[in-house]
Design a protein around this motif. Structure first.
Motif, PDB file in Angstrom:
ATOM      1  N   ARG A  30       0.803  -1.224   0.000  1.00  0.00           N
ATOM      2  CA  ARG A  30       0.000   0.000   0.000  1.00  0.00           C
ATOM      3  C   ARG A  30       0.840   1.281   0.000  1.00  0.00           C
ATOM      4  N   ASP A  31       2.150   1.184   0.148  1.00  0.00           N
ATOM      5  CA  ASP A  31       3.014   2.367   0.146  1.00  0.00           C
ATOM      6  C   ASP A  31       2.912   3.095  -1.186  1.00  0.00           C
ATOM      7  N   LYS A  32       2.848   4.413  -1.131  1.00  0.00           N
ATOM      8  CA  LYS A  32       2.721   5.256  -2.323  1.00  0.00           C
ATOM      9  C   LYS A  32       3.835   6.297  -2.328  1.00  0.00           C
ATOM     10  N   VAL A  33       4.294   6.659  -3.529  1.00  0.00           N
ATOM     11  CA  VAL A  33       5.365   7.645  -3.688  1.00  0.00           C
ATOM     12  C   VAL A  33       4.963   8.624  -4.782  1.00  0.00           C
ATOM     13  N   ILE A  34       5.110   9.921  -4.518  1.00  0.00           N
ATOM     14  CA  ILE A  34       4.894  10.932  -5.544  1.00  0.00           C
ATOM     15  C   ILE A  34       6.053  11.927  -5.513  1.00  0.00           C
ATOM     16  N   ALA A  35       6.350  12.486  -6.681  1.00  0.00           N
ATOM     17  CA  ALA A  35       7.407  13.496  -6.773  1.00  0.00           C
ATOM     18  C   ALA A  35       6.862  14.842  -6.303  1.00  0.00           C
ATOM     19  N   ILE A  36       7.675  15.559  -5.529  1.00  0.00           N
ATOM     20  CA  ILE A  36       7.284  16.883  -5.034  1.00  0.00           C
ATOM     21  C   ILE A  36       8.472  17.839  -5.121  1.00  0.00           C
ATOM     22  N   ASP A  37       8.172  19.118  -4.962  1.00  0.00           N
ATOM     23  CA  ASP A  37       9.178  20.174  -4.877  1.00  0.00           C
ATOM     24  C   ASP A  37       9.210  20.633  -3.424  1.00  0.00           C
ATOM     25  N   TYR A  38       9.966  19.947  -2.592  1.00  0.00           N
ATOM     26  CA  TYR A  38       9.944  20.172  -1.149  1.00  0.00           C
ATOM     27  C   TYR A  38      10.418  21.569  -0.741  1.00  0.00           C
ATOM     28  N   ARG A  39      11.435  22.088  -1.373  1.00  0.00           N
ATOM     29  CA  ARG A  39      12.016  23.391  -1.000  1.00  0.00           C
ATOM     30  C   ARG A  39      11.557  24.549  -1.886  1.00  0.00           C
ATOM     31  N   GLY A  40      10.649  24.295  -2.816  1.00  0.00           N
ATOM     32  CA  GLY A  40      10.160  25.366  -3.676  1.00  0.00           C
ATOM     33  C   GLY A  40      11.177  25.848  -4.694  1.00  0.00           C
ATOM     34  N   THR A  41      11.991  24.946  -5.224  1.00  0.00           N
ATOM     35  CA  THR A  41      13.033  25.299  -6.184  1.00  0.00           C
ATOM     36  C   THR A  41      12.526  25.308  -7.624  1.00  0.00           C
ATOM     37  N   GLY A  42      11.300  24.825  -7.828  1.00  0.00           N
ATOM     38  CA  GLY A  42      10.779  24.700  -9.177  1.00  0.00           C
ATOM     39  C   GLY A  42      11.065  23.344  -9.797  1.00  0.00           C
ATOM     40  N   GLN A  43      11.691  22.450  -9.044  1.00  0.00           N
ATOM     41  CA  GLN A  43      12.006  21.107  -9.546  1.00  0.00           C
ATOM     42  C   GLN A  43      11.371  20.056  -8.643  1.00  0.00           C
ATOM     43  N   GLN A  44      10.642  19.139  -9.249  1.00  0.00           N
ATOM     44  CA  GLN A  44      10.060  18.036  -8.487  1.00  0.00           C
ATOM     45  C   GLN A  44      11.090  16.924  -8.396  1.00  0.00           C
ATOM     46  N   LYS A  45      12.050  17.087  -7.499  1.00  0.00           N
ATOM     47  CA  LYS A  45      13.141  16.116  -7.374  1.00  0.00           C
ATOM     48  C   LYS A  45      13.130  15.388  -6.036  1.00  0.00           C
ATOM     49  N   ASP A  46      12.178  15.728  -5.193  1.00  0.00           N
ATOM     50  CA  ASP A  46      12.057  15.110  -3.878  1.00  0.00           C
ATOM     51  C   ASP A  46      10.862  14.166  -3.884  1.00  0.00           C
ATOM     52  N   LEU A  47      10.757  13.319  -2.869  1.00  0.00           N
ATOM     53  CA  LEU A  47       9.690  12.320  -2.835  1.00  0.00           C
ATOM     54  C   LEU A  47       8.830  12.463  -1.590  1.00  0.00           C
TER      55      LEU A  47
END
Length: 97
Positions: A30-47
């Protein structure tokens, strides 16, 4: 965990781990992963990783190709409890940054 990178239309391995990612074990179906922009850099490189029905939320930040835990909660996230197995999370740029 396996992360692919798009290099001119070709997807190649950018990250691989047999022990989960950023300290999160990814042991349950049931684990799910989505890409996010954690620091607001404009890049979705975090999870953003979550386990619906278990109230678990996690952020694995990409620091130069290594994923490290940046956030952990066992009570959901942002007031949303993630208590139900059917809970879903999506990533949006709410503030347009």
């Amino acid at each position: 965990a396996w992360v692919a990178e798009n290099l001119d239309g070709n997807f190649v391995k950018a990250y691989e781990s047999r022990n989960g990612v950023g300290g999160f074990d990814l042991r349950e179906d049931r684990d799910k992963v989505i890409a996010i922009d954690y620091r607001g850099t404009g890049q979705q490189k975090d999870l953003f990783i979550y386990r619906p029905g278990a109230r678990v939320a996690w952020v694995a930040e990409n620091l130069d190709g290594n994923f490290v835990k940046a956030y952990e909660s066992r009570n959901g996230v942002g007031g949303f409890d993630l208590r139900e197995d059917r809970d879903k999370v999506i990533a949006i740029d709410y503030r347009g940054t």
